[in-house]
Structure formats: structure tokens, C-alpha cells
Design an enzyme around this catalytic site. Sequence first.
Site, PDB file in Angstrom:
ATOM      1  CG  ASP A   1       0.915  47.393  -8.505  1.00 33.56           C
ATOM      2  OD1 ASP A   1      -0.035  47.746  -9.217  1.00 33.56           O
ATOM      3  OD2 ASP A   1       0.843  46.463  -7.669  1.00 33.56           O
ATOM      4  CB  ILE A   2      -0.402  49.635  -3.696  1.00 32.49           C
ATOM      5  CG1 ILE A   2      -0.273  51.164  -3.823  1.00 32.49           C
ATOM      6  CG2 ILE A   2      -0.633  49.234  -2.244  1.00 32.49           C
ATOM      7  CD1 ILE A   2      -1.523  51.908  -3.416  1.00 32.49           C
TER       8      ILE A   2
ATOM      9  CD  GLU B   1      -3.787  47.883  -7.867  1.00 34.58           C
ATOM     10  OE1 GLU B   1      -3.612  46.662  -7.880  1.00 34.58           O
ATOM     11  OE2 GLU B   1      -4.834  48.430  -8.310  1.00 34.58           O
TER      12      GLU B   1
END
Length: 780
Positions: free
Chosen positions: A660-661, A703
Site C-alpha cells: 500500500d502506498i 493504491e
Amino acid sequence: MNPTILKLVILLLLISNLHSHTNNSAKNNEIILQLQWKNQFQFAGYYIAKEKGFYKDLNINVKIKEKTYGQEIVDEVINKKAHFAIGRSSLVLDRAKNKKIVLLASILQSSPQILLTLKKSNINKIEDFKNKRIMITGNAKNDIVLKSMFFSKKINDKDMIIKRHTFNLSDLIYGNTDIIVAYISNEPFILKNKYNLESKIFDPKKYGFDFYEDILFTHEDLVNSNPTLVKNFKNASLKGWKYAFNNIEETVDIIYKKYNTQNKSKEALFYEAKELKKLAYYKTDTLGKIDQKKVEKIYDFYKLMGETTHPINYENFIFKNYKLKLTQKEIVYLKRKKELLLCIDPNWLPFEKFDENKNYIGLTKEYYDLFSKKLNIPIKPVSTNSWRQTLEFMKKRKCDILSLAMSTEERKKYLDFTSNYITVPLVLATKINVPFIDDLNYLKNKKIAIIEDYAFFETFKENYKNIEFVSVKNIEEGLKKVAKEEIFGFISSIADISYEIRNNYINELKITAKFDEKLEMAIGLRNDEKLLKNIFQKLLNTLPKEFEKNTQNKYFSTKVEQFKDYTLFWQTTIFFLFIITIILYWSYKLKLEKNKNEKIMKELKFTQNELKIKNKRLKFLARVDKLTNVFNRTKLDEVIEKEINRAKRFNRTFSVILIDIDDFKSINDNYGHLIGDKVLVELANILKQYSRNVDTVGRWGGEEFLIICPETHKQGVIEHAKYLQKQINMYKFNDVQKLTVSIGLSTYDIKDDMDSLVKRADDALYKVKNNGKNNITFQD
């Protein structure tokens, strides 16, 4: 000048020239062995082979050279300054760079390289390395095993103070460093006996990192031009090593007197000998063993760590000696036996069969003819009427050898098994009108036959519970029942089914499905005469690859492409022929319609091509994320389900990486959604570039990205995740420059379904998010 004096001068000159020529010849025939360090017990076997005349007995004049400062050992061989040399496991990287080196023998089955610190330093575990000074060689390919040990405990280079190795033990003793790279056979002894200091050892193999070391190697050109020299040098060297380990006291005396350039004490040499002997016979009784599978694992490890991407031709990388070497016990056993009795499957071409005259024919006959010749003993086939009777004969000890068999727990009660030597896919034969089957759910409730007592019968019944399996006596009965439509299909190997269809059912039956399972066959040996297994394993180990390739090609001529279903092709072809026939007919009858009909046909063909292209595109789009061009959630679900089924069926494992960003919302808020989309695309490209070919990379949603890693345990997925995180952290994104990611990991457990597996990775991810982000967590 006096004629007598002149004659004497001429004679002296001739003698001098002759002597000079002899010396030059000796020098020209000199074989150079390049060591990878200074003289010590580490190279004892080579000294002994020279001192005891083992090289000389084979007309090899050897000069042993110590390593000099700055010398690259591999280059000495590549540039042909040395004929043979001693190297490390990093030789796989040199071969991957197309350096023409060939491995002959690995004297140490596990590396003596360790990390060493003083006991008083209170460094008791790898986690204590943080903020400590450590001296390593600075050579990435040699330090990679040690660095992997660090990474396994979540320690990276930034957590330590890395110093260049001076190879001076006093730096550790006097506090210039906290930890050094050392050899288990050397530095611990010096600290204890010379300085009275206790040490703490960190050994990579105790953390699962086990590589070959002290590998004897040569140039591929020498192997091709003089294989006899290579074989003799290897054998004489191993003979020297065997003598050295069996006569340590004598060997130490020789080294102490003639090869002691480091001025080691006898006690130090004894200590070194004891430690190296443990490593030479680590998990094996065979001195100098090189196993291709272990070499492949070493290569895979370097590849995973990003050190190489180039493939290796292992066939040319590991020297093969095809001469069979039996022990005295094995020779005596064969002489006592006088002949060996062989049981086969009596009706299983192209593998084997008894023909109408009871003659043994087929592929395995060529193997056993060769085995008989190598052993110099008759191998006599025993006639049976069925596979079931063959197994009964083996149980009752009426035969010594079972030519081809799969290993099962039941058969292990009366048989020993060699390694597998023939592997072929399992396929399904049906009537010719059945379309090609790419989804085995199509076989639900269908009646499928397998030959009785075949090892994979129970495996298929367990793995495919919705199929009705029945037994038949042999392939002839099975295919006959398919032809008469008494059963839907028959399962056996690609080889025997192809053979039977080609010879007896050419326009009636065909292969319509290929299974993941394979027929993996070994030689079965009666287990009350234990020497048989050793003998036949040696026979397989010394089989020339060319013989195996040529023999199997001779009998296995059918290619996988022949399994493709051409029904649609022929139907389409017939349809077009029909249309063309009509067009030709009406062209003849009504010439005015000719141009119109041709135009219709062109439009029809164009439309069909357009439909094909669009169908392919739709299929692609259904499984691929439109923005990032990696797989989407639908495809990821399919792959996870497939991996779970494979893991359950074959007792394998796999792992998932959920990425996950960090702070992605702020990127969208500050730069706009267009830039956010670009970041997602760039990150997807990084994940694809630095993941393995076997991994599946996809966008899980928003994301978040998911990577499915087959055949990857906990430690492997942690290392891979760290490698990906490192690449992401180093990457300069076009618009936002830098970003970080949080990563959650989980490994498949037998109790898992898709939801529980991904949930554990998701839980791990949120632990990272709640603890500062930009990190990795594994959830058991």
C-alpha cells in the site's frame, strides 16, 4: 684449437642444450593450480596429492600457487594463466556472465565463512548488530550470504557501520571493529589460543544459508580439449583429500614443514583440519560432491538478491565423469549374483513390452542393455502376463529389478527406489469428436479408466473426487473401451497413449486433455539386498546425457502441439470450402454476380478477423487493470485459488505480498489525480520489473497492489519484500520524486482459504500503517 678440445666443447654444448630443452619441456607441461588464499590446511588435499605422487602417477606435473594481493582467481583461469583453481559459490555469477568455467568438485559442502565477535562485546544475536562496526570484504557477491543473514533478522546496511576488511585480527582484538568476517577453521582458534579471548560465532548455515565452498574448477576449453587430464586431476586431488582427512597428523607435519608460509602452529593446523573435515562431509558421505540441484538453488538465491538475471547452461557448468565406480563389496555382490532378474510391464509400449515371441522390446530395453554392459553381468527379463503379476513377482522376490515404477508407501515395503530417471506428462484419451478440454470440471461425473495398480490411480481419485474412476488391466483394454464408448476416457502417459493411437486408433481416438500431474518413474530394487540400490543409482548418475536424450527422442516422438484440438479449424475450413464452391458455381452460371460475391467474401473474412482481435482484446481487458496494465482483482483471485489447489494437492506452499502506498491521499490532494495515476503506473512497473517471472503482480484496489509468489516460504517472501522496498525507496518518481510503501506478508497454511490468507497479509499491512509506515510485517 686442439681437435680433442673442440670435440669436448661441442659435446658440452649439446649436453647443455639437451638439459635446457628438458627443463623447458617440463616447464611447458607444468599444470598450474591457483589457490584462493595463502597456504594452510584449507588446501591440504592438493599438497598430499603432490607429495604422495598421486598426480605423478597420472603423469601430471603440478605447481601450486598461493594467492597474491589483488589477484582475481577466476581471471587466472579465464586468461589461461592457471589450469585449475579454487573458488567460491559466487562462481555461478561468473558462469552467468558467460565466463567459460566448469565446476569439478566442491571440497567443502558448506562454507566455513562466519561472522565473529568477542564474547565480552555482549553481541549475542544478529539483532544486536545495529549501530555496530562490522568489517566485510566489500565484494558484493562474496558478502551476499552474510547480508542475507542480516536481512533475515531485519538488519540492513544502514543499521550498521560498514568498514572495509583489513584481514588483520588485531582490529577486532584492539577494538577498531566490533564484528569481522572470518573462517570457522582459523580465527576462533587464534583468539582462544594466542590471545586467550572467547569469541561468539554467527554461522550462516544455522540461519538457512548453506552454500558450497572451496570449489575446484577449470576452463571449459581444457575440458573439451583434454577431458582425460581434467578427470585425472580431479580424481588425484580427491584421492589426496581423502588421504589428508584420514591421516591428519601426517598431513599436518607435511604442511608444517613444507607449506607453512603463514607460520601456523601445529595446534592451529590440527584445529583447522578438524573443522574442515566436518564441512567436507556435511550432510554427505561423498567427498567433493556437487549436486546440480544445490547449484541451481545457489543461483536462484543470487538471482533473488538481484545479483544476476542471466540463465546458466548447467550441462556445461558441472563436469560429468561417466565412468562407473563400484565398491569392492558391490563388485563381490555382482560376481556372486552371476545374473540379475528384471521385471517389466509386459504390455506398455513405447516404454516396454514382451512381443508375441516373448522378446523384450521398448525404451527400457536400451537402458538395461547399457546397464548390463557397464556391470558386465547379464540382466535377464522375467516374463509376466500383467502389471499386477509383475508387482506380485517383485513382492515374492522372483525379480531383483523393477524397470520403471513410481515410488509409493506401499511399494516401499518391498522395494528401494533410485531417483526418477524418466518423467512424462499424464494425458486423457477420448473419442475424436470430443473438443479439447482446458477445464477439468468438464469431466464431472464422467467415467475415466486407469490401469489397475498404477501408483497414480489413488492420487487421481483423491484429487478429482467428482470424476468416476474405473480400473482396466492394460492400455489395450482401456482404449478399446473408449473406442466402444463404454467409458468417456482413459488416462496414461503421453508416450504410451500417443503410440497406441498412432498405431491402432488414428481416426478414432485423440488426446484431449493434459494434467498437471506427471508420471515420474524410478528403478525399483528389492529391498532385502541393499547394495542393489547403490549400484543402480550409480548407473543413473553416470548415464551420458546424450544417451538419455537420443533414447528418449527415439521413442517419444510425439509433441505437445499434437494435442491441440483442430475441430474448429477443420469446421471453419470446410465451411469456407463450401462457400467457395457455391461462389465458383454461381460465377460460372451468373458472371454478373462475380464481383458482388467476391466483395461479400472479403467483407466476411475481414469481419471474422475483426471479431477475433476484439475477442482477444476483451479477454485481456477482463483480467488486466486498465490504468496500470498489471493484472486486476479477477485474475488475482483466479491465481490464488489455483495456487491453493496446487498447494493442497502437492503439499507445496506460496506467499502473498500486499503493498500500500503511504499517504497516497496527500499525493492526490497536492498534485492532483492525474499525477496520482502516474504514480500508480510507475509503481506497477517497478513491481513487475523486480519480481520473478513466476510471480503474479496485480492491482488489488485503489493504491494497493498484491504479488503472489509460488514456492516461497516465510523467509523467502520477507527477503523478496525487502528487495522490492529497497528498489521503491531508491526510485525517483517523475512528479513526486520519492514515496514509501507499507507491506504486509503472509504464507499459505493448510487451513487457509483465499480470504484468510489475504486477511493475514492485510492485518500485517495495517500493523505497519499504525506503527509509522514504510516497513514490512509478516503475519503468521
